[in-house]
Design an enzyme around this catalytic site. Structure first.
Site, mmCIF file in Angstrom:
data_model
loop_
_atom_site.group_PDB
_atom_site.id
_atom_site.type_symbol
_atom_site.label_atom_id
_atom_site.label_comp_id
_atom_site.label_asym_id
_atom_site.label_seq_id
_atom_site.Cartn_x
_atom_site.Cartn_y
_atom_site.Cartn_z
ATOM 1 N N SER A 129 10.353 30.071 30.049
ATOM 2 C CA SER A 129 9.439 29.286 29.204
ATOM 3 C C SER A 129 9.873 29.437 27.752
ATOM 4 O O SER A 129 10.383 30.484 27.348
ATOM 5 C CB SER A 129 8.011 29.799 29.341
ATOM 6 O OG SER A 129 7.203 29.234 28.321
ATOM 7 N N TYR A 164 2.985 37.121 29.061
ATOM 8 C CA TYR A 164 3.659 35.951 29.645
ATOM 9 C C TYR A 164 5.061 35.804 29.050
ATOM 10 O O TYR A 164 6.052 35.642 29.775
ATOM 11 C CB TYR A 164 2.813 34.705 29.366
ATOM 12 C CG TYR A 164 3.387 33.394 29.870
ATOM 13 C CD1 TYR A 164 3.424 33.095 31.237
ATOM 14 C CD2 TYR A 164 3.879 32.435 28.981
ATOM 15 C CE1 TYR A 164 3.936 31.883 31.692
ATOM 16 C CE2 TYR A 164 4.392 31.227 29.434
ATOM 17 C CZ TYR A 164 4.419 30.949 30.786
ATOM 18 O OH TYR A 164 4.925 29.746 31.233
HETATM 19 N N1 LIG Z 1 4.175 22.917 31.935
HETATM 20 C C1 LIG Z 1 4.686 23.543 30.881
HETATM 21 O O1 LIG Z 1 4.482 23.134 29.739
HETATM 22 C C2 LIG Z 1 5.544 24.756 31.080
HETATM 23 C C3 LIG Z 1 6.234 25.260 29.970
HETATM 24 C C4 LIG Z 1 7.041 26.393 30.134
HETATM 25 C C5 LIG Z 1 7.179 26.980 31.387
HETATM 26 N N2 LIG Z 1 6.488 26.471 32.437
HETATM 27 C C6 LIG Z 1 6.669 27.138 33.732
HETATM 28 O O2 LIG Z 1 6.958 26.156 34.703
HETATM 29 C C7 LIG Z 1 6.590 26.648 35.999
HETATM 30 C C8 LIG Z 1 5.831 25.575 36.736
HETATM 31 O O3 LIG Z 1 4.600 25.333 36.096
HETATM 32 P P1 LIG Z 1 3.964 23.875 35.979
HETATM 33 O O4 LIG Z 1 3.870 23.563 34.551
HETATM 34 O O5 LIG Z 1 4.649 22.929 36.890
HETATM 35 O O6 LIG Z 1 2.464 24.198 36.439
HETATM 36 P P2 LIG Z 1 1.659 23.942 37.780
HETATM 37 O O7 LIG Z 1 1.603 22.491 38.091
HETATM 38 O O8 LIG Z 1 0.394 24.690 37.586
HETATM 39 O O9 LIG Z 1 2.542 24.628 38.910
HETATM 40 C C9 LIG Z 1 2.514 25.991 39.191
HETATM 41 C C10 LIG Z 1 2.989 26.187 40.620
HETATM 42 O O10 LIG Z 1 3.188 27.566 40.883
HETATM 43 C C11 LIG Z 1 2.413 27.953 42.028
HETATM 44 N N3 LIG Z 1 2.114 29.376 41.853
HETATM 45 C C12 LIG Z 1 1.520 29.987 40.799
HETATM 46 N N4 LIG Z 1 1.466 31.314 40.979
HETATM 47 C C13 LIG Z 1 2.054 31.555 42.182
HETATM 48 C C14 LIG Z 1 2.305 32.725 42.938
HETATM 49 N N5 LIG Z 1 1.942 33.953 42.498
HETATM 50 N N6 LIG Z 1 2.929 32.605 44.133
HETATM 51 C C15 LIG Z 1 3.309 31.384 44.601
HETATM 52 N N7 LIG Z 1 3.100 30.247 43.930
HETATM 53 C C16 LIG Z 1 2.466 30.328 42.738
HETATM 54 C C17 LIG Z 1 1.252 26.973 42.024
HETATM 55 O O11 LIG Z 1 0.634 26.830 43.290
HETATM 56 P P3 LIG Z 1 -0.706 27.676 43.703
HETATM 57 O O12 LIG Z 1 -1.643 27.589 42.546
HETATM 58 O O13 LIG Z 1 -1.172 27.019 44.947
HETATM 59 O O14 LIG Z 1 -0.217 29.059 43.941
HETATM 60 C C18 LIG Z 1 1.986 25.689 41.649
HETATM 61 O O15 LIG Z 1 2.689 25.172 42.761
HETATM 62 C C19 LIG Z 1 5.816 27.938 35.743
HETATM 63 O O16 LIG Z 1 6.669 29.040 35.973
HETATM 64 C C20 LIG Z 1 5.459 27.864 34.267
HETATM 65 O O17 LIG Z 1 5.292 29.133 33.718
HETATM 66 C C21 LIG Z 1 5.697 25.376 32.324
#
Ligand SMILES: NC(=O)c1ccc[n+]([C@@H]2O[C@H](COP(=O)([O-])OP(=O)(O)OC[C@H]3O[C@@H](n4cnc5c(N)ncnc54)[C@H](OP(=O)(O)O)[C@@H]3O)[C@@H](O)[C@H]2O)c1
Length: 257
Positions: free
Chosen positions: A143, A156
């Site tokens: 991130s 985080y």
């Molecule tokens: N969106 C942004 O702006 C952003 C920016 C920087 C980094 N990221 C990173 O991108 C990644 C994806 O996030 P996203 O933005 O696509 O958000 P999201 O739509 O909330 O997706 C998160 C995914 O991770 C799963 N998850 C969370 N904790 C878990 C665990 N302990 N074990 C297994 N699955 C788990 C969730 O499913 P369940 O809830 O069913 O477990 C969901 O499928 C994350 O690592 C996040 O930190 C996102």
């Protein structure tokens, strides 16, 4: 069909960036396993993927639990025969933020479990399958917070920062065995993680926050899951066969401003 007969495992594949990667790989012929904790959400994502490819599977797994992660890789290989790609993308997106002296030890452990330990555990078992397969490609999600170090995001940011070093170390360890390992570092991408920050805000507050995100980067807008997925799909493809140990930042230009 760049990924015909390939097998991909995507943690956090039930929504947001992970689901967009699952769709992209399936569209190009890959068999896909998506992983998340919430069964209902996982089944819904699976139904959407079945419209694209018949060989898709959902597994309910918490990536911070070693026995579940071990089973996740075992089930993938026993169902689809091998493992070519892994996108270790699950992360703590529930957004626990607090200054360090107010952050509980339990929350810190959970944060590390869902970030650095989860990615390490996944790779530990994925690498074994890829060594048997004669190679593979792994992408881990960090991130931009790892670089911004905003107050309140310390746990985080630290977990996400470690993923970049972990990726580089593992890339060095397995390069000669045909396994490439890279990091995706997203800036603000429009997923439930960003949407949750708008919950409970008045229209005026929401507008202010949206402006803040938009003005943070050079392109002047929040990114889409598809834009992040395009980077991962490219990293997995044969167009990126000389790229390993790298951290690819997709943030609309925050990091060079
Ligand atoms: N969106 C942004 O702006 C952003 C920016 C920087 C980094 N990221 C990173 O991108 C990644 C994806 O996030 P996203 O933005 O696509 O958000 P999201 O739509 O909330 O997706 C998160 C995914 O991770 C799963 N998850 C969370 N904790 C878990 C665990 N302990 N074990 C297994 N699955 C788990 C969730 O499913 P369940 O809830 O069913 O477990 C969901 O499928 C994350 O690592 C996040 O930190 C996102």
């Amino acid at each position: 069909m760049r990924f015909e007969n390939k097998v991909a495992l995507i943690t956090g594949g039930t929504s947001g960036i992970g689901l967009a990667v699952a769709q992209s790989l399936a569209q190009e012929g890959s068999k896909v396993v998506i992983v998340g904790r919430n069964q209902k959400k996982g089944e819904a994502a699976l139904q959407s993927l079945k419209q694209i490819h018949s060989d898709v599977m959902y597994l309910s797994v918490d990536v911070s639990k070693s026995n579940e992660v071990k089973q996740m890789v075992h089930k993938t290989v026993s169902t689809f025969g091998k493992l070519d790609f892994a996108f270790n993308n699950a992360g703590n997106t529930e957004g626990k933020t607090a200054l360090t002296h107010e952050f509980s030890e339990e929350d810190f452990d959970n944060m590390m479990g869902a970030t650095i330990k989860g990615v390490w555990l996944c790779m530990k078992y994925e690498l074994r399958a890829m060594l048997e397969n004669g190679g593979g490609s792994i992408v881990n999600t960090s991130s931009l917070d790892a670089f911004l170090c905003s107050p309140g995001t310390t746990a985080y940011a630290t977990g996400k920062s470690g993923i970049i070093t972990l990726t580089k170390c593992v890339a060095h360890e397995y390069g000669k065995q045909g396994i490439r390992v890279n990091t995706l570092t997203p800036g603000a991408i429009k997923t439930s993680m960003i949407d949750s920050k708008f919950e409970g805000l008045s229209a005026e507050e929401a507008k202010r926050l949206e402006d803040k995100y938009n003005n943070l980067n050079t392109l002047g807008r929040i990114g889409t899951p598809k834009e992040a997925a395009a980077v991962v799909t490219w990293l997995m493809s044969d167009e990126a066969t000389y790229i390993t140990g790298q951290n690819i930042i997709a943030d609309g230009g925050v990091s060079f401003v």
